[in-house]
Design an enzyme around this catalytic site. Structure first.
Site, PDB file in Angstrom:
ATOM      1  N   GLU A 286       0.735  -1.599  -0.214  1.00 54.12           N
ATOM      2  CA  GLU A 286       0.042   0.358   0.428  1.00 54.12           C
ATOM      3  C   GLU A 286       0.583   1.571  -0.114  1.00 54.12           C
ATOM      4  O   GLU A 286       0.393   1.938  -0.265  1.00 54.12           O
ATOM      5  CB  GLU A 286      -0.863  -0.101   1.324  1.00 54.12           C
ATOM      6  CG  GLU A 286      -2.109  -0.781   1.569  1.00 54.12           C
ATOM      7  CD  GLU A 286      -3.195  -1.042   0.378  1.00 54.12           C
ATOM      8  OE1 GLU A 286      -2.754  -0.326  -0.370  1.00 54.12           O
ATOM      9  OE2 GLU A 286      -2.731  -2.952  -0.303  1.00 54.12           O
ATOM     10  N   TRP A 289       1.788   1.867  -3.552  1.00 52.58           N
ATOM     11  CA  TRP A 289       0.656   2.086  -3.781  1.00 52.58           C
ATOM     12  C   TRP A 289       0.715   3.434  -3.912  1.00 52.58           C
ATOM     13  O   TRP A 289       0.634   4.507  -5.551  1.00 52.58           O
ATOM     14  CB  TRP A 289      -0.857   1.350  -3.616  1.00 52.58           C
ATOM     15  CG  TRP A 289      -0.939   0.825  -4.231  1.00 52.58           C
ATOM     16  CD1 TRP A 289      -1.476  -0.856  -3.621  1.00 52.58           C
ATOM     17  CD2 TRP A 289      -1.695   0.626  -6.089  1.00 52.58           C
ATOM     18  NE1 TRP A 289      -1.737  -1.055  -4.856  1.00 52.58           N
ATOM     19  CE2 TRP A 289      -2.145  -0.580  -6.092  1.00 52.58           C
ATOM     20  CE3 TRP A 289      -1.463   1.199  -7.282  1.00 52.58           C
ATOM     21  CZ2 TRP A 289      -2.324  -1.002  -7.212  1.00 52.58           C
ATOM     22  CZ3 TRP A 289      -2.260   1.169  -7.774  1.00 52.58           C
ATOM     23  CH2 TRP A 289      -2.394  -0.382  -8.339  1.00 52.58           C
ATOM     24  N   TRP A 317     -20.826  10.399 -20.665  1.00 52.39           N
ATOM     25  CA  TRP A 317     -21.629  10.096 -19.256  1.00 52.39           C
ATOM     26  C   TRP A 317     -22.903  11.410 -19.629  1.00 52.39           C
ATOM     27  O   TRP A 317     -23.360  11.642 -20.033  1.00 52.39           O
ATOM     28  CB  TRP A 317     -20.405  11.590 -18.453  1.00 52.39           C
ATOM     29  CG  TRP A 317     -19.254  10.601 -18.689  1.00 52.39           C
ATOM     30  CD1 TRP A 317     -18.140  11.514 -18.980  1.00 52.39           C
ATOM     31  CD2 TRP A 317     -18.218  10.436 -17.975  1.00 52.39           C
ATOM     32  NE1 TRP A 317     -17.016  10.874 -18.276  1.00 52.39           N
ATOM     33  CE2 TRP A 317     -17.413   9.876 -17.926  1.00 52.39           C
ATOM     34  CE3 TRP A 317     -18.641   8.881 -17.195  1.00 52.39           C
ATOM     35  CZ2 TRP A 317     -16.478   8.772 -17.400  1.00 52.39           C
ATOM     36  CZ3 TRP A 317     -18.121   7.602 -16.475  1.00 52.39           C
ATOM     37  CH2 TRP A 317     -17.051   7.693 -17.293  1.00 52.39           C
ATOM     38  N   ASN A 352     -11.198   2.005   2.517  1.00 50.64           N
ATOM     39  CA  ASN A 352     -10.706   1.727   0.983  1.00 50.64           C
ATOM     40  C   ASN A 352     -11.792   0.969   0.177  1.00 50.64           C
ATOM     41  O   ASN A 352     -12.045   1.870  -0.712  1.00 50.64           O
ATOM     42  CB  ASN A 352      -9.097   1.197   1.482  1.00 50.64           C
ATOM     43  CG  ASN A 352      -8.970   1.425  -0.569  1.00 50.64           C
ATOM     44  OD1 ASN A 352      -8.659   1.895  -1.114  1.00 50.64           O
ATOM     45  ND2 ASN A 352      -8.916  -0.097  -0.393  1.00 50.64           N
ATOM     46  N   TRP A 370     -16.004  10.625 -13.680  1.00 53.43           N
ATOM     47  CA  TRP A 370     -15.622  10.615 -12.206  1.00 53.43           C
ATOM     48  C   TRP A 370     -15.032  11.673 -11.570  1.00 53.43           C
ATOM     49  O   TRP A 370     -14.237  12.072 -10.705  1.00 53.43           O
ATOM     50  CB  TRP A 370     -14.178   9.317 -12.727  1.00 53.43           C
ATOM     51  CG  TRP A 370     -13.502   9.306 -14.007  1.00 53.43           C
ATOM     52  CD1 TRP A 370     -13.024   9.002 -15.230  1.00 53.43           C
ATOM     53  CD2 TRP A 370     -11.228  10.400 -13.514  1.00 53.43           C
ATOM     54  NE1 TRP A 370     -12.407  10.245 -16.016  1.00 53.43           N
ATOM     55  CE2 TRP A 370     -11.311  10.783 -15.396  1.00 53.43           C
ATOM     56  CE3 TRP A 370     -11.195  11.039 -12.553  1.00 53.43           C
ATOM     57  CZ2 TRP A 370     -10.094  11.105 -15.533  1.00 53.43           C
ATOM     58  CZ3 TRP A 370      -9.801  11.830 -13.172  1.00 53.43           C
ATOM     59  CH2 TRP A 370      -9.221  11.752 -13.930  1.00 53.43           C
ATOM     60  N   TRP A 393      -9.270   7.244  -8.417  1.00 58.47           N
ATOM     61  CA  TRP A 393     -10.696   7.618  -8.899  1.00 58.47           C
ATOM     62  C   TRP A 393      -9.889   6.875 -10.623  1.00 58.47           C
ATOM     63  O   TRP A 393     -11.438   6.216 -10.968  1.00 58.47           O
ATOM     64  CB  TRP A 393     -11.122   8.645  -9.275  1.00 58.47           C
ATOM     65  CG  TRP A 393     -12.008   9.319  -7.936  1.00 58.47           C
ATOM     66  CD1 TRP A 393     -11.440   9.710  -6.991  1.00 58.47           C
ATOM     67  CD2 TRP A 393     -12.759   9.334  -8.020  1.00 58.47           C
ATOM     68  NE1 TRP A 393     -12.401   9.679  -5.955  1.00 58.47           N
ATOM     69  CE2 TRP A 393     -13.918   9.601  -6.844  1.00 58.47           C
ATOM     70  CE3 TRP A 393     -13.885   8.224  -8.805  1.00 58.47           C
ATOM     71  CZ2 TRP A 393     -15.183   9.123  -6.711  1.00 58.47           C
ATOM     72  CZ3 TRP A 393     -15.313   8.063  -8.310  1.00 58.47           C
ATOM     73  CH2 TRP A 393     -15.969   8.441  -7.317  1.00 58.47           C
TER      74      TRP A 393
END
Ligand code: FAD
Ligand code: FO1
Length: 491
Positions: A286, A289, A317, A352, A370, A393
């Site tokens: 993590e 990340w 969209w 998360n 998004w 996102w």
């Protein structure tokens, strides 16, 4: 005569394990800290009051920490391009030091500050990568390119030797009364309140702010058998406190990343089982990340303003404003989504697993851009961080650097798997306390109960929306493929 060095704090609100500050203190015992309340950041459209509340609490503690080692923290208000050089000049500083950042705003601001200082004949030292274990460019593919896929990045990143925590400054020299008066003359003030900055945060903390709390939390997390060693099994369950909650501390640098890493190495040495060792590695992943997304933003700054994958440019969209509003306020009629949004709105933090669920729901079920969600998250998250938020996102929307082209979460399946007893849903939707677990996790609440509790009917039908979404996605891909010359087609 002893040189005065100013150390400019931005998102490194601590004394311990601060690379740039340690370098400044290596050069001179006369180091003063500076923080500049920057109107461009404090009036940004994506500002979250809770984040500023966290920042202010960190600054208060930082001021006390400077006091303890004999030094000063000066607080300024204004554009750092002007007020920082003015302060440095007024105090007769020899140099200003600061740590680098990956964000596009920082990468415009910082050279401008350095340029203004240079014009005044004042040196700047700003090459320190304090907030990362590895600077952008230190971890590259065999061809020398930045990674665009996480797994090979992780394999390479974890192999690289990492620095130890930097020492905490001791015995700093205090500014003279004349220097303090000069600082006041150029606008140095006391610590403002949140209200002084025109902001309000009435909510609760998901995690107490500041350097001391972050260190305490790290220690507790790493030492408790229910913390780091259980992370692998617990991290996906939002009803458990199974993650570190260090995200805001890491965003603002209330804790140093080397300190965090050193704790993982120590924990690994004392791991009680192979499961514990695996859990520690999962948590290290993590942290990787976090670094991956910062490297991505550094090398691909256009990520900040749009999708990485071209088929998402001009995606059709639906962008229904009322449905967006329902998502924001936790009134979609999908209990797991609504519980998560209420957690965010009330505490400034969201688990998360739930971030992934609500992001998938917004983009794939409501078919809303998004970037609307990205912005709403930034407006509410205590840990709101441009690189991590954008990465999260784009991952959820399938528009980013994720080799899996299309990821759609079924909210009911997610709830059944990760909130099987509906404890999380009940915590954040107390009006649904008394309803059957099965109804809560599947979202199939019989209409009379829903109506009695004034809980909305599901805004959309997941299966139907999934079909519509896939149709739009395929049409978009085909249109893109026709538009691109052979050899330039994306997978
Ligand atoms: P832990 O599980 O204890 O992880 C330890 C640390 O690793 C975190 O504090 C964080 O610094 C880092 N980290 C963990 N997961 C990720 C990840 N997926 N990406 C990047 N870093 C990670 N994280 C933020 O810090 N700021 C954000 O604005 C943010 N926005 C997100 C938006 C979406 C849509 C998604 C899916 C994820 C987002 N994340 C963000 C990542 C992640 O959700 C949070 O870092 C995590 O929930 C924070 O809780 P924790 O500190 O208990 O994490
Ligand atoms: N940094 C500052 O130097 N001054 C600020 O006033 C400031 C406000 C702020 C508000 C919210 C937030 O999330 C971060 C904030 N930061 C602030 C830190 C900011 O992330 C860094 O300055 C970055 O380098 C900007 O790109």
């Amino acid at each position: 005569m002893t040189e005065l060095i100013l150390f400019w704090h931005r998102r490194d609100l601590r004394l311990r394990d601060n690379l740039g500050l340690a370098m400044a203190c290596d050069r001179s015992p006369l180091v003063a800290g500076v923080f500049c309340f920057d109107p461009a950041l404090l009036t940004a459209a994506d500002l979250a009051p809770v984040r500023v509340a966290y920042l202010l609490a960190c600054l208060q503690e930082l001021q006390e920490s400077y006091g303890r080692v004999g030094g000063d923290l000066i607080l300024l208000h204004g554009d750092p391009r002007q007020c920082l050089p003015a302060l440095a000049q007024a105090l007769g500083a020899a140099a200003v030091y600061w740590n680098q950042d990956v964000e596009p705003y920082a990468r415009q601001r910082d050279p401008a500050v350095a340029g203004a200082l240079k014009t005044l004949g004042i040196e700047s030292q700003a090459s320190f990568w304090d907030q990362l274990l590895h600077a952008p460019g230190e971890v590259k593919t065999a061809a020398g390119d930045p990674y665009t896929v996480y797994t090979p990045f992780w394999r390479n990143w974890v192999k690289q030797p990492k620095a130890n925590p930097w020492p905490c400054p001791q015995g700093l020299a205090q500014l003279t009364a004349a220097q303090l008066a000069a600082a006041t003359a150029v606008g140095a003030t006391g610590l403002p309140t949140l209200e002084d900055l025109g902001l309000v945060w009435p909510g609760e903390w998901s995690m107490p702010p500041g350097e001391l709390a972050a260190h305490q939390r790290l220690e507790d997390f790493c030492q408790s058998s229910q913390g780091l060693e259980a992370y692998h099994h617990q991290r996906n369950f939002p009803w458990l406190e199974g993650t570190s909650r260090l995200s805001a501390a890491l965003k603002f640098g209330a804790i140093g990343i080397r300190t965090v890493w050193a704790s993982t190495l120590e924990a690994a040495q004392h791991a009680r089982s192979s499961e514990a060792a695996e859990a520690i590695q999962t948590w290290q992943q993590e942290l990787a990340w976090r670094e991956f997304y910062q490297h991505c933003l550094y090398f691909f700054p256009a990520l900040a303003t749009g999708p990485y994958r071209s088929q998402w440019q001009d995606f059709p969209w639906v962008n229904h404003p009322d449905q967006f509003q329902a998502w924001c306020t936790g009134r979609t009629g999908y209990p797991i989504v609504d519980a998560a949004m209420r957690q965010l709105n009330q505490t400034g933090w969201m688990h998360n697993r739930c971030r992934m669920i609500v992001a998938s729901f917004l983009t794939k079920d409501l078919i809303i851009n998004w970037q609307w969600g990205e912005r709403y998250f930034m407006q509410h998250l205590v840990d709101g961080d441009q690189a991590a938020n954008n990465g999260g996102w784009q991952w959820s929307a399938s528009s980013g650097m994720d080799p899996k082209p299309l990821r759609i979460f079924n909210p009911a399946t997610q709830a059944q798997k990760f909130d099987a007893t509906a404890d999380y849903i009940r915590q954040w939707l107390p009006e649904l306390q008394s309803l059957e677990t099965e109804w809560l996790v599947t979202g199939k609440i019989p209409p009379p109960h829903r109506e009695r509790l004034a809980y909305p009917a599901p805004l959309v039908d997941h299966r139907r929306q999934q079909a519509i979404f896939k149709q739009k996605y395929q049409a978009q891909r085909q249109a893109q493929a026709r538009a691109l010359p052979p050899g330039h087609r994306e997978s």
